[in-house]
Design an enzyme around this catalytic site. Structure first.
Site, PDB file in Angstrom:
ATOM      1  N   LYS A  13       9.628 -57.800 -15.183  1.00  0.00           N
ATOM      2  CA  LYS A  13       9.296 -58.557 -13.969  1.00  0.00           C
ATOM      3  C   LYS A  13       7.835 -59.006 -13.967  1.00  0.00           C
ATOM      4  CE  LYS A  13      10.303 -55.230 -11.143  1.00  0.00           C
ATOM      5  NZ  LYS A  13      10.933 -54.097 -11.789  1.00  0.00           N
ATOM      6  N   ARG A 127       5.515 -48.736 -23.407  1.00  0.00           N
ATOM      7  CA  ARG A 127       4.462 -49.150 -22.492  1.00  0.00           C
ATOM      8  C   ARG A 127       3.554 -47.964 -22.155  1.00  0.00           C
ATOM      9  NH1 ARG A 127       6.154 -51.867 -16.890  1.00  0.00           N
ATOM     10  NH2 ARG A 127       6.374 -49.751 -16.156  1.00  0.00           N
ATOM     11  N   ARG A 133       0.225 -45.349 -18.176  1.00  0.00           N
ATOM     12  CA  ARG A 133       0.579 -45.192 -16.764  1.00  0.00           C
ATOM     13  C   ARG A 133       1.213 -43.827 -16.558  1.00  0.00           C
ATOM     14  NH1 ARG A 133       3.782 -50.406 -14.467  1.00  0.00           N
ATOM     15  NH2 ARG A 133       4.811 -48.767 -13.292  1.00  0.00           N
TER      16      ARG A 133
HETATM   17  P1  ADP Z   1       8.071 -50.903 -12.340  1.00  0.00           P
HETATM   18  O1  ADP Z   1       7.278 -51.348 -13.511  1.00  0.00           O
HETATM   19  O2  ADP Z   1       8.660 -49.557 -12.535  1.00  0.00           O
HETATM   20  O3  ADP Z   1       9.046 -51.902 -11.836  1.00  0.00           O
HETATM   21  P2  ADP Z   1       6.051 -51.277 -10.228  1.00  0.00           P
HETATM   22  O4  ADP Z   1       4.800 -51.544 -10.959  1.00  0.00           O
HETATM   23  O5  ADP Z   1       6.690 -52.434  -9.508  1.00  0.00           O
HETATM   24  O6  ADP Z   1       7.073 -50.561 -11.175  1.00  0.00           O
HETATM   25  O7  ADP Z   1       5.824 -50.097  -9.136  1.00  0.00           O
HETATM   26  C1  ADP Z   1       5.359 -48.829  -9.537  1.00  0.00           C
HETATM   27  C2  ADP Z   1       5.593 -47.811  -8.419  1.00  0.00           C
HETATM   28  O8  ADP Z   1       4.922 -48.222  -7.200  1.00  0.00           O
HETATM   29  C3  ADP Z   1       7.032 -47.562  -7.988  1.00  0.00           C
HETATM   30  O9  ADP Z   1       7.716 -46.668  -8.855  1.00  0.00           O
HETATM   31  C4  ADP Z   1       6.822 -46.985  -6.582  1.00  0.00           C
HETATM   32  O10 ADP Z   1       6.410 -45.638  -6.633  1.00  0.00           O
HETATM   33  C5  ADP Z   1       5.656 -47.788  -6.039  1.00  0.00           C
HETATM   34  N1  ADP Z   1       6.125 -48.982  -5.298  1.00  0.00           N
HETATM   35  C6  ADP Z   1       5.900 -50.282  -5.645  1.00  0.00           C
HETATM   36  N2  ADP Z   1       6.490 -51.115  -4.767  1.00  0.00           N
HETATM   37  C7  ADP Z   1       7.099 -50.342  -3.840  1.00  0.00           C
HETATM   38  C8  ADP Z   1       7.907 -50.600  -2.696  1.00  0.00           C
HETATM   39  N3  ADP Z   1       8.213 -51.847  -2.337  1.00  0.00           N
HETATM   40  N4  ADP Z   1       8.375 -49.546  -1.986  1.00  0.00           N
HETATM   41  C9  ADP Z   1       8.091 -48.289  -2.339  1.00  0.00           C
HETATM   42  N5  ADP Z   1       7.367 -47.975  -3.406  1.00  0.00           N
HETATM   43  C10 ADP Z   1       6.862 -48.971  -4.168  1.00  0.00           C
END
Ligand code: ADP
Length: 187
Positions: A13, A127, A133
């Protein structure tokens, strides 16, 4: 144009949102990136986020809804945005719908990037080595997949009901996926 990017962790994404943002000239808003920045800066929000994010759990809905509402009213988003990582629960999706309706805005499309589970684990493990991370640690990866299936996958049905969902195959090269997305949104 207001687009939502949706899909399991590791679906690509973030990568696709950056490309789309440049192509369409609208900002990329990643709630995950915003939280990581707050954590790095050690703000009160960042300290709270650390308790959830590192373990692969979701932040409380009310906190995330407040953040997104604020972003939506910020000047750079006046002409649209690519929202990546929100909504992650059906309650967040319902709140977003209210926010848009109140402002007379519409969501143009919800792009779901689909990839097989095996590929997710492989990509996130790689990653972890590159980006370091904390939530890419094996136990957190598995938890994020469980949380995705339980809380986030149902959001797809919400948007299916609204007729906004567009499925994008996430396998192949970055360019191939980007082309599929452009085709889907220009159709
Ligand atoms: P990924 O690469 O896993 O899709 P993101 O970078 O989008 O992850 O988000 C990392 C973390 O931030 C999530 O696992 C969650 O803990 C938190 N987070 C991000 N967006 C939200 C949201 N809309 N609601 C709740 N937690 C969120």
């Amino acid at each position: 144009m207001h687009l939502l990017l949706f899909g399991p962790p590791g679906a690509g994404k973030g990568t696709q949102a950056k490309i789309l943002s440049e192509t369409l000239g609208i900002p990329h808003i990643s709630t995950g990136e915003m939280l990581r920045q707050e954590m790095a800066d050690g703000t009160p929000l960042g300290l709270k986020a650390k308790m959830y994010v590192d373990r692969g759990n979701l932040m409380p809905d009310d906190v995330m809804i407040g953040i997104v509402e604020h972003v939506l009213d910020s000047a750079p988003c006046a002409n649209g945005m690519i929202l990546d990582g929100f909504p992650r629960t059906v309650d967040q999706a319902a709140a977003l719908k209210d926010m848009f309706t109140k402002r007379g805005l519409v969501i143009n499309a919800v792009l779901v990037i689909e990839i097989p589970h095996e590929l997710i684990v492989e990509r996130l493990t790689n990653r972890a080595i590159i980006e370091n991370r904390a939530d890419d640690e094996p136990r957190s990866i598995l938890n994020r997949l469980v949380v995705y299936d339980k809380n986030t996958a149902p959001v797809k049905h919400f948007y299916e009901g609204e007729g906004l969902l567009k499925h994008i195959a996430g396998i192949g090269t970055v360019e191939e996926v980007a082309r599929r997305i452009m085709t889907a949104i220009t159709q």
